[in-house]
Write a protein that holds these residues in place. Structure first.
Motif, PDB file in Angstrom:
ATOM      1  N   GLY A   1       0.814  -1.209   0.000  1.00 30.76           N
ATOM      2  CA  GLY A   1       0.000   0.000   0.000  1.00 30.76           C
ATOM      3  C   GLY A   1       0.846   1.256   0.000  1.00 30.76           C
ATOM      4  N   GLN A   2       1.883   1.263   0.819  1.00 32.84           N
ATOM      5  CA  GLN A   2       2.773   2.426   0.876  1.00 32.84           C
ATOM      6  C   GLN A   2       3.487   2.648  -0.450  1.00 32.84           C
ATOM      7  OE1 GLN A   2       5.171   3.103   4.647  1.00 32.84           O
ATOM      8  NE2 GLN A   2       4.615   0.939   4.848  1.00 32.84           N
ATOM      9  N   ARG A   3       4.019   1.595  -1.028  1.00 32.64           N
ATOM     10  CA  ARG A   3       4.756   1.707  -2.297  1.00 32.64           C
ATOM     11  C   ARG A   3       3.842   2.224  -3.407  1.00 32.64           C
ATOM     12  NH1 ARG A   3       9.283  -0.195  -3.548  1.00 32.64           N
ATOM     13  NH2 ARG A   3      10.673  -1.093  -2.032  1.00 32.64           N
TER      14      ARG A   3
ATOM     15  N   GLU B   1      -2.865  10.691   0.487  1.00 29.78           N
ATOM     16  CA  GLU B   1      -1.908  10.934   1.572  1.00 29.78           C
ATOM     17  C   GLU B   1      -2.443  10.407   2.901  1.00 29.78           C
ATOM     18  OE1 GLU B   1      -1.462  15.154   1.069  1.00 29.78           O
ATOM     19  OE2 GLU B   1       0.259  14.917  -0.281  1.00 29.78           O
ATOM     20  N   SER B   2      -3.731  10.573   3.117  1.00 31.19           N
ATOM     21  CA  SER B   2      -4.357  10.051   4.334  1.00 31.19           C
ATOM     22  C   SER B   2      -4.262   8.523   4.375  1.00 31.19           C
ATOM     23  CB  SER B   2      -5.820  10.506   4.390  1.00 31.19           C
ATOM     24  OG  SER B   2      -6.468   9.908   5.478  1.00 31.19           O
ATOM     25  N   GLN B   3      -4.530   7.890   3.236  1.00 31.53           N
ATOM     26  CA  GLN B   3      -4.405   6.433   3.161  1.00 31.53           C
ATOM     27  C   GLN B   3      -2.956   6.007   3.418  1.00 31.53           C
ATOM     28  OE1 GLN B   3      -5.992   4.451  -0.290  1.00 31.53           O
ATOM     29  NE2 GLN B   3      -7.720   5.851  -0.425  1.00 31.53           N
ATOM     30  N   LEU B   4      -2.028   6.734   2.837  1.00 33.13           N
ATOM     31  CA  LEU B   4      -0.615   6.413   3.010  1.00 33.13           C
ATOM     32  C   LEU B   4      -0.222   6.453   4.491  1.00 33.13           C
ATOM     33  CD1 LEU B   4       2.219   5.847   1.879  1.00 33.13           C
ATOM     34  CD2 LEU B   4       2.456   8.311   1.485  1.00 33.13           C
ATOM     35  N   ASN B   5      -0.705   7.450   5.210  1.00 33.81           N
ATOM     36  CA  ASN B   5      -0.395   7.566   6.635  1.00 33.81           C
ATOM     37  C   ASN B   5      -0.908   6.362   7.422  1.00 33.81           C
ATOM     38  OD1 ASN B   5       0.978   9.987   6.358  1.00 33.81           O
ATOM     39  ND2 ASN B   5      -0.866  11.212   6.667  1.00 33.81           N
ATOM     40  N   GLU B   6      -2.100   5.898   7.100  1.00 31.02           N
ATOM     41  CA  GLU B   6      -2.654   4.733   7.800  1.00 31.02           C
ATOM     42  C   GLU B   6      -1.863   3.476   7.458  1.00 31.02           C
ATOM     43  OE1 GLU B   6      -5.299   2.475  10.300  1.00 31.02           O
ATOM     44  OE2 GLU B   6      -4.786   4.607  10.194  1.00 31.02           O
ATOM     45  N   TYR B   7      -1.485   3.306   6.193  1.00 27.15           N
ATOM     46  CA  TYR B   7      -0.651   2.157   5.832  1.00 27.15           C
ATOM     47  C   TYR B   7       0.674   2.202   6.607  1.00 27.15           C
ATOM     48  CZ  TYR B   7      -3.348   0.262   1.888  1.00 27.15           C
ATOM     49  OH  TYR B   7      -4.300  -0.337   1.100  1.00 27.15           O
ATOM     50  N   ARG B   8       1.237   3.393   6.742  1.00 25.02           N
ATOM     51  CA  ARG B   8       2.506   3.528   7.487  1.00 25.02           C
ATOM     52  C   ARG B   8       2.339   3.101   8.937  1.00 25.02           C
ATOM     53  NH1 ARG B   8       4.180   9.181   4.815  1.00 25.02           N
ATOM     54  NH2 ARG B   8       5.426   8.336   3.111  1.00 25.02           N
ATOM     55  N   GLU B   9       1.242   3.525   9.548  1.00 21.08           N
ATOM     56  CA  GLU B   9       0.995   3.156  10.944  1.00 21.08           C
ATOM     57  C   GLU B   9       0.878   1.642  11.097  1.00 21.08           C
ATOM     58  OE1 GLU B   9      -2.044   5.083  13.262  1.00 21.08           O
ATOM     59  OE2 GLU B   9      -1.625   7.005  12.285  1.00 21.08           O
TER      60      GLU B   9
ATOM     61  N   GLY C   1      -7.093  -7.023  -1.331  1.00 18.62           N
ATOM     62  CA  GLY C   1      -6.614  -6.981   0.045  1.00 18.62           C
ATOM     63  C   GLY C   1      -7.663  -7.442   1.031  1.00 18.62           C
ATOM     64  N   ILE C   2      -8.921  -7.062   0.803  1.00 19.57           N
ATOM     65  CA  ILE C   2     -10.022  -7.481   1.671  1.00 19.57           C
ATOM     66  C   ILE C   2     -10.183  -8.998   1.629  1.00 19.57           C
ATOM     67  CG2 ILE C   2     -12.553  -7.460   1.886  1.00 19.57           C
ATOM     68  CD1 ILE C   2     -12.379  -4.432   1.160  1.00 19.57           C
ATOM     69  N   VAL C   3     -10.140  -9.561   0.445  1.00 19.09           N
ATOM     70  CA  VAL C   3     -10.269 -11.017   0.304  1.00 19.09           C
ATOM     71  C   VAL C   3      -9.124 -11.703   1.050  1.00 19.09           C
ATOM     72  CG1 VAL C   3     -10.164 -12.938  -1.341  1.00 19.09           C
ATOM     73  CG2 VAL C   3     -11.554 -10.917  -1.860  1.00 19.09           C
ATOM     74  N   ASP C   4      -7.910 -11.236   0.840  1.00 13.97           N
ATOM     75  CA  ASP C   4      -6.743 -11.863   1.470  1.00 13.97           C
ATOM     76  C   ASP C   4      -6.754 -11.737   2.988  1.00 13.97           C
ATOM     77  OD1 ASP C   4      -5.785 -12.701  -0.976  1.00 13.97           O
ATOM     78  OD2 ASP C   4      -4.338 -11.072  -1.172  1.00 13.97           O
ATOM     79  N   ILE C   5      -7.035 -10.541   3.508  1.00 11.55           N
ATOM     80  CA  ILE C   5      -7.010 -10.380   4.964  1.00 11.55           C
ATOM     81  C   ILE C   5      -8.162 -11.144   5.600  1.00 11.55           C
ATOM     82  CG2 ILE C   5      -8.259  -8.172   5.060  1.00 11.55           C
ATOM     83  CD1 ILE C   5      -5.412  -9.357   7.392  1.00 11.55           C
ATOM     84  N   THR C   6      -9.305 -11.207   4.940  1.00 11.81           N
ATOM     85  CA  THR C   6     -10.419 -11.986   5.478  1.00 11.81           C
ATOM     86  C   THR C   6     -10.036 -13.461   5.552  1.00 11.81           C
ATOM     87  OG1 THR C   6     -12.020 -10.395   4.604  1.00 11.81           O
ATOM     88  CG2 THR C   6     -12.853 -12.592   5.155  1.00 11.81           C
ATOM     89  N   ARG C   7      -9.433 -13.958   4.505  1.00 14.64           N
ATOM     90  CA  ARG C   7      -8.980 -15.356   4.481  1.00 14.64           C
ATOM     91  C   ARG C   7      -7.966 -15.605   5.602  1.00 14.64           C
ATOM     92  NH1 ARG C   7      -7.027 -15.709  -0.580  1.00 14.64           N
ATOM     93  NH2 ARG C   7      -9.053 -16.270  -1.420  1.00 14.64           N
ATOM     94  N   ASN C   8      -7.035 -14.696   5.747  1.00 15.26           N
ATOM     95  CA  ASN C   8      -6.010 -14.853   6.783  1.00 15.26           C
ATOM     96  C   ASN C   8      -6.589 -14.744   8.191  1.00 15.26           C
ATOM     97  OD1 ASN C   8      -3.195 -15.277   5.731  1.00 15.26           O
ATOM     98  ND2 ASN C   8      -3.859 -13.595   4.417  1.00 15.26           N
ATOM     99  N   LEU C   9      -7.537 -13.849   8.394  1.00 15.71           N
ATOM    100  CA  LEU C   9      -8.153 -13.727   9.714  1.00 15.71           C
ATOM    101  C   LEU C   9      -8.920 -15.002  10.072  1.00 15.71           C
ATOM    102  CD1 LEU C   9      -9.328 -10.013   9.680  1.00 15.71           C
ATOM    103  CD2 LEU C   9      -7.595 -11.027  11.193  1.00 15.71           C
TER     104      LEU C   9
END
Length: 142
Positions: free
Chosen positions: A18-20, A39-47, A102-110
């Motif tokens: 996401g950051q890249r 930029e707002s999205q980038l900040n959240e990805y960084r966190e 990303g939603i599909v992947d994180i849901t699968r991983n969770l």
């Protein structure tokens, strides 16, 4: 413990990508309102990235970043996809597709790691909610 590390590495890689992606797009985007959104999205990805990195270090594990081939292919793909169309609507569509994956992947991983450390699972849920919010925000630019 290995499930915790695997989930953390997934979160780390997702937020790294996401950051890249957003850093590259911020050099392309001209619309100020759209740029502020990115930029707002980038900040959240960084966190999220920083938290996952810290948690991996806490358990004496080194983060496994995204591979060189993935980095290069993503860079080239972004350049090709924005070569002739740099409009916020077009870029939003590309980002919505990425967030959906990303939603599909994180849901699968969770689901796969649902019995892991609560803080790590909560970080994964934070990433999931963030990706869902991104889609809703990006729809405004379609």
């Amino acid at each position: 413990m290995s499930g915790d590390v695997e989930l953390l590495n997934y979160i780390y890689q997702n937020s790294e990508m996401g950051q890249r992606t957003l850093t590259q797009l911020l050099g392309i985007v001209k619309d100020d309102v759209f740029k502020r959104n990115l930029e707002s999205q980038l900040n959240e990805y960084r966190e999220i990235f920083d938290i996952s990195d810290s948690k991996l270090k806490e358990v004496n594990k080194e983060a496994k970043g995204i591979g060189v081939l993935t980095k290069v292919s993503t860079y080239v793909s972004i350049n090709l996809n924005t070569l002739t169309d740099k409009a916020p609507s077009h870029i939003s569509e590309l980002l919505i597709r990425g967030s959906t994956m990303g939603i599909v992947d994180i849901t699968r991983n969770l689901k796969r790691y649902d019995d892991m450390d609560k803080e790590i699972v909560d970080l994964g849920k934070r990433l999931l909610k963030f990706e869902q919010r991104n889609i809703e925000e990006l729809k405004k630019f379609l």
